[in-house]
Design an enzyme around this catalytic site. Structure first.
Site, PDB file in Angstrom:
ATOM      1  N   ARG A 120      60.248  29.666  30.940  1.00 20.44           N
ATOM      2  CA  ARG A 120      58.883  29.678  31.153  1.00 20.44           C
ATOM      3  C   ARG A 120      58.206  28.395  30.566  1.00 20.44           C
ATOM      4  O   ARG A 120      58.937  27.646  29.899  1.00 20.44           O
ATOM      5  CB  ARG A 120      58.177  30.659  30.221  1.00 20.44           C
ATOM      6  CG  ARG A 120      56.796  31.173  30.359  1.00 20.44           C
ATOM      7  CD  ARG A 120      56.324  32.300  29.878  1.00 20.44           C
ATOM      8  NE  ARG A 120      54.907  32.619  29.528  1.00 20.44           N
ATOM      9  CZ  ARG A 120      53.987  33.022  30.505  1.00 20.44           C
ATOM     10  NH1 ARG A 120      54.538  32.932  31.558  1.00 20.44           N
ATOM     11  NH2 ARG A 120      52.903  33.237  30.004  1.00 20.44           N
ATOM     12  N   THR A 404      52.086  36.079  40.372  1.00 18.58           N
ATOM     13  CA  THR A 404      53.468  36.170  39.878  1.00 18.58           C
ATOM     14  C   THR A 404      54.473  36.805  41.003  1.00 18.58           C
ATOM     15  O   THR A 404      53.784  37.584  41.898  1.00 18.58           O
ATOM     16  CB  THR A 404      53.474  36.986  38.703  1.00 18.58           C
ATOM     17  OG1 THR A 404      52.552  36.378  37.923  1.00 18.58           O
ATOM     18  CG2 THR A 404      54.888  37.107  38.033  1.00 18.58           C
ATOM     19  N   THR A 422      56.360  32.787  38.315  1.00 24.23           N
ATOM     20  CA  THR A 422      55.132  32.663  38.151  1.00 24.23           C
ATOM     21  C   THR A 422      54.330  31.193  38.060  1.00 24.23           C
ATOM     22  O   THR A 422      55.071  30.391  37.659  1.00 24.23           O
ATOM     23  CB  THR A 422      54.299  33.425  37.238  1.00 24.23           C
ATOM     24  OG1 THR A 422      52.877  33.495  37.535  1.00 24.23           O
ATOM     25  CG2 THR A 422      54.405  32.953  35.859  1.00 24.23           C
ATOM     26  N   ASN A 424      51.124  31.436  37.378  1.00 25.81           N
ATOM     27  CA  ASN A 424      50.061  32.005  36.782  1.00 25.81           C
ATOM     28  C   ASN A 424      49.046  32.501  37.904  1.00 25.81           C
ATOM     29  O   ASN A 424      49.436  33.227  38.977  1.00 25.81           O
ATOM     30  CB  ASN A 424      49.597  31.248  35.517  1.00 25.81           C
ATOM     31  CG  ASN A 424      48.554  32.100  34.942  1.00 25.81           C
ATOM     32  OD1 ASN A 424      48.680  33.416  34.702  1.00 25.81           O
ATOM     33  ND2 ASN A 424      47.451  31.466  34.035  1.00 25.81           N
ATOM     34  N   ASP A 446      47.211  31.463  29.603  1.00 25.49           N
ATOM     35  CA  ASP A 446      48.211  32.557  29.020  1.00 25.49           C
ATOM     36  C   ASP A 446      47.952  32.508  27.453  1.00 25.49           C
ATOM     37  O   ASP A 446      48.415  33.444  26.938  1.00 25.49           O
ATOM     38  CB  ASP A 446      49.462  32.906  29.489  1.00 25.49           C
ATOM     39  CG  ASP A 446      49.642  33.708  30.857  1.00 25.49           C
ATOM     40  OD1 ASP A 446      48.541  34.302  31.251  1.00 25.49           O
ATOM     41  OD2 ASP A 446      50.569  33.797  31.495  1.00 25.49           O
ATOM     42  N   SER A 476      53.423  38.717  30.099  1.00 25.38           N
ATOM     43  CA  SER A 476      53.613  40.234  30.183  1.00 25.38           C
ATOM     44  C   SER A 476      54.752  40.433  31.247  1.00 25.38           C
ATOM     45  O   SER A 476      55.216  41.646  31.530  1.00 25.38           O
ATOM     46  CB  SER A 476      52.409  40.828  31.116  1.00 25.38           C
ATOM     47  OG  SER A 476      51.388  40.802  30.265  1.00 25.38           O
ATOM     48  N   GLY A 497      51.390  40.871  38.288  1.00 25.06           N
ATOM     49  CA  GLY A 497      50.259  41.719  37.948  1.00 25.06           C
ATOM     50  C   GLY A 497      49.724  41.414  36.441  1.00 25.06           C
ATOM     51  O   GLY A 497      48.977  42.318  36.005  1.00 25.06           O
ATOM     52  N   GLY A 498      50.198  40.604  35.716  1.00 26.53           N
ATOM     53  CA  GLY A 498      49.587  40.197  34.527  1.00 26.53           C
ATOM     54  C   GLY A 498      50.013  41.573  33.669  1.00 26.53           C
ATOM     55  O   GLY A 498      51.191  41.924  33.676  1.00 26.53           O
TER      56      GLY A 498
HETATM   57  N1  GLY Z   1      51.027  34.596  33.944  1.00 24.63           N
HETATM   58  C1  GLY Z   1      51.425  35.896  33.940  1.00 24.63           C
HETATM   59  C2  GLY Z   1      52.612  36.302  32.772  1.00 24.63           C
HETATM   60  O1  GLY Z   1      53.391  35.502  32.441  1.00 24.63           O
HETATM   61  O2  GLY Z   1      52.557  37.377  32.165  1.00 24.63           O
END
Ligand code: GLY
Length: 601
Positions: A120, A404, A422, A424, A446, A476, A497-498
């Site tokens: 990430r 994502t 993602t 984002n 985030d 998430s 979907g966050g």
């Molecule tokens: N940007 C979405 C996540 O990492 O949950």
């Protein structure tokens, strides 16, 4: 099939004797209502594939095809997952890309163990908790080419965190893949260079973000034709991206983080006064983490640990749900949906209070995923009444974008990969680095970017997720596997979907394990979502009938429709070895299985 009964024995366990009455109205509901994709001409069978030689499920048919091609060449789950990842970077620039990041959960069949690769994005060294706010506590006014960038944590160069996707995919492939990296990246290079037809959802996203994509010259060059946003049916060619991918095929991640590409990325960041510099790129590290795991009705659930909140809360919610025999409830009935909502509400309150990067803050993973904790927390659930969210928890959750993407893979040996990736929000920062074709993420959003403030989704954020140099923003994303008693993977899944990633994955698991739905139904069945704050139960069209709706409102739930909750890409492996791949009808995905498999020496 009437699976419901009025005099439930299960509710006294959790709710006490008064709860029995609430189940009555559910008896006449059809078992479940499939979600219908109003925008698609496809039929249910387009979303399902089966086979024994491996399976790839991704949110675009070209990504699936690339993964399947690797399996056909004798490659393994990692070869397929990495090939599909590079292609999805090309064909879903609104969701992911080389300028983004992700997580990959890997199951090693031989060693019977799971590993997590965290690639990430991380905060640049010059980042600070106040980098987005002025002395008055308001978002800073950032200008680009004479235009005010209204949400600097969502759009523009300051919103960009150090990308990890390229290093993550290349390093994971180097360690676990079988095929040559050049073979694995070839499909992505070809699609970027030759182009592919813009599909409806992509055209819609370009239009939605037109104002910002138009502002940045690198983005204008890629997503506009004769000054107009690309439309469905036109061809999206990405020459610069093809060249960047060729350099990765030739040199691994070196050029991207230390060579020509890195210099172009930094030049772009400087153009908009962003923070990332050469030290940030050179110093980027992929982190291997220990997966989070728990047991649900005898099945082992393995998922993504912090800095994602996903795995912890999926297990926490399953632990709470396990206290009732859900198979006796109706999946679209008010009784189950009330209980599910209350469980979600409590888990998301914990998310707000407890979650952040475990390398920087203390995250009580063991407590949150313990059965004892679930018992204690769910004891506060009232069977008749919604608990106001304001009476639970201390602070509030972070929220992520509905963008994502997720890819699930299983090879014929039983190795499996689940990866969620993602940039984002849609098109990340909306900045394409000139000369590279790389869409830069806006993952800084985030983090808690404005203490006590709200983000683009109207959500307030918590302090454990404050910005610090090199810190990873809370996610998430929840690449998840369910294993049987013999330690074999029986389910692989994940979603974009966050915050809705977490609830989408949860409901798909419950649909399979408790409601015994076939995978196609389990993924396509309607879903609901609650994330504690705002105190609203979001529901997809058809999630319940009018009677159930009335009962939920009478219990005190504030209902609000939502177009969709997640976009699950899943694989189920039967005991016989037959694999089912299912793409969610909510999006443009497709499962695929190899036709002929070449044996590698
Ligand atoms: N940007 C979405 C996540 O990492 O949950």
């Amino acid at each position: 099939m009437r699976i419901f009964f009025k005099t439930s024995k299960i509710f006294p366990l959790l709710f006490g004797v008064t709860a029995c009455v609430t189940a009555a109205g559910d008896a006449n509901l059809p078992l479940f209502k499939s979600y219908s994709n109003k925008n698609s001409q496809r039929v249910a069978s387009d979303y399902h594939a089966q086979g024994t030689d491996g399976m790839v499920v991704a949110a675009h048919p070209l990504a699936t095809a690339a993964g399947v091609a690797m399996l056909e060449k004798g490659g393994n789950a990692i070869d397929a997952a990495v090939a599909a990842s590079f292609v999805i970077s090309v064909v879903r620039p609104q969701s992911t890309g080389l300028g983004g990041g992700g997580f990959l959960l890997y199951h090693d069949k031989e060693q019977k163990r799971q590993r997590i690769f965290d690639f990430r994005e991380r905060a640049p060294i010059k980042a600070s908790s106040s980098m987005f706010i002025d002395e008055q506590g308001n978002y800073k006014k950032i200008m680009f080419n004479g235009q005010l960038v209204k949400d600097p944590a969502i759009v523009g160069h300051l919103s960009v965190a150090v990308p990890g996707l390229v290093k993550g995919l290349v390093e994971t492939h180097r360690e676990l893949g079988k095929l040559d990296l050049r073979i694995v990246i070839a499909p992505a290079i070809e699609i970027a260079a030759k182009g592919f037809p813009v599909y409806l959802a992509l055209a819609r996203e370009i239009k939605d973000r037109e104002q910002w994509l138009r502002l940045y010259p690198g983005s204008r060059k890629v997503f506009f034709l004769d000054g107009k946003p690309l439309e469905a049916g036109q061809t999206l060619v990405q020459d610069d991206l093809a060249k960047t991918l060729q350099l990765i095929a030739a040199h691994g991640h070196r050029d991207f983080y230390e060579g020509d590409t890195s210099r172009k990325l930094i030049a772009e960041i400087k153009r908009g006064n962003g923070l990332i510099d050469a030290t940030d790129l050179r110093g980027y590290r992929v982190i291997e983490r220990v997966p989070v795991s728990g047991y649900y009705r005898g099945h082992r659930v393995v998922s993504m640990p912090p800095p994602s909140s996903g795995g912890v809360h999926i297990i926490e919610m399953l632990n709470m749900l396990e206290q009732n025999d859900l198979s006796k409830l109706h999946p679209r009935g008010a009784t189950y949906l009330h209980y599910l909502t209350e469980v979600m509400r409590r888990a998301f309150a914990d998310r707000a209070k407890e979650m952040g990067d475990p390398d920087f803050v203390d995250v009580p993973v063991h407590r949150l995923t313990s059965k004892a904790y679930a018992q204690k927390v769910s004891a506060s659930i009232d069977p008749e009444r919604a608990t106001p969210s304001s009476s639970i928890g201390l602070s509030a959750p972070t929220g992520e974008s509905p963008s994502t993407t997720h890819i699930s893979v299983m090879d014929r040996w039983g190795n499996a990969a689940a990866t969620t990736q993602t940039v984002n929000y849609s098109f990340g920062s909306c900045v394409v680095a000139e000369g590279t074709g790389v869409v830069l993420n806006d993952e800084m959003d985030d983090f808690t970017t404005k203490p006590g403030g709200s983000n683009a989704f109207g959500l307030v954020t918590g302090t454990k997720n404050n910005i610090a140099p090199k810190k990873t923003p809370l996610s998430s994303m929840s690449p998840t596997m369910v294993l049987n008693k013999e330690g074999r993977v029986e389910l692989i899944l994940g979603s974009p979907g966050g915050p809705r990633i977490i609830t989408a994955v949860l409901q798909a698991i419950v649909n399979v394990i408790d409601f015994k739905m076939e995978l196609l139904d389990a993924v396509h069945a309607t879903r609901v979502h609650h994330q504690w704050m705002p105190d609203t139960l979001r529901f997809e069209d058809g999630a319940f009938d009018n009677d159930s709706k009335k009962r939920l409102v009478d219990m005190g739930h504030k209902l609000s429709p939502i177009e969709s909750v997640g976009d699950v890409q899943a694989i189920q492996r039967e005991q016989s070895g037959l694999m089912h791949g299912v793409s969610d009808v909510r999006s443009d995905g497709k499962p695929g299985t190899p036709a002929h498999v070449k044996e590698l020496k």
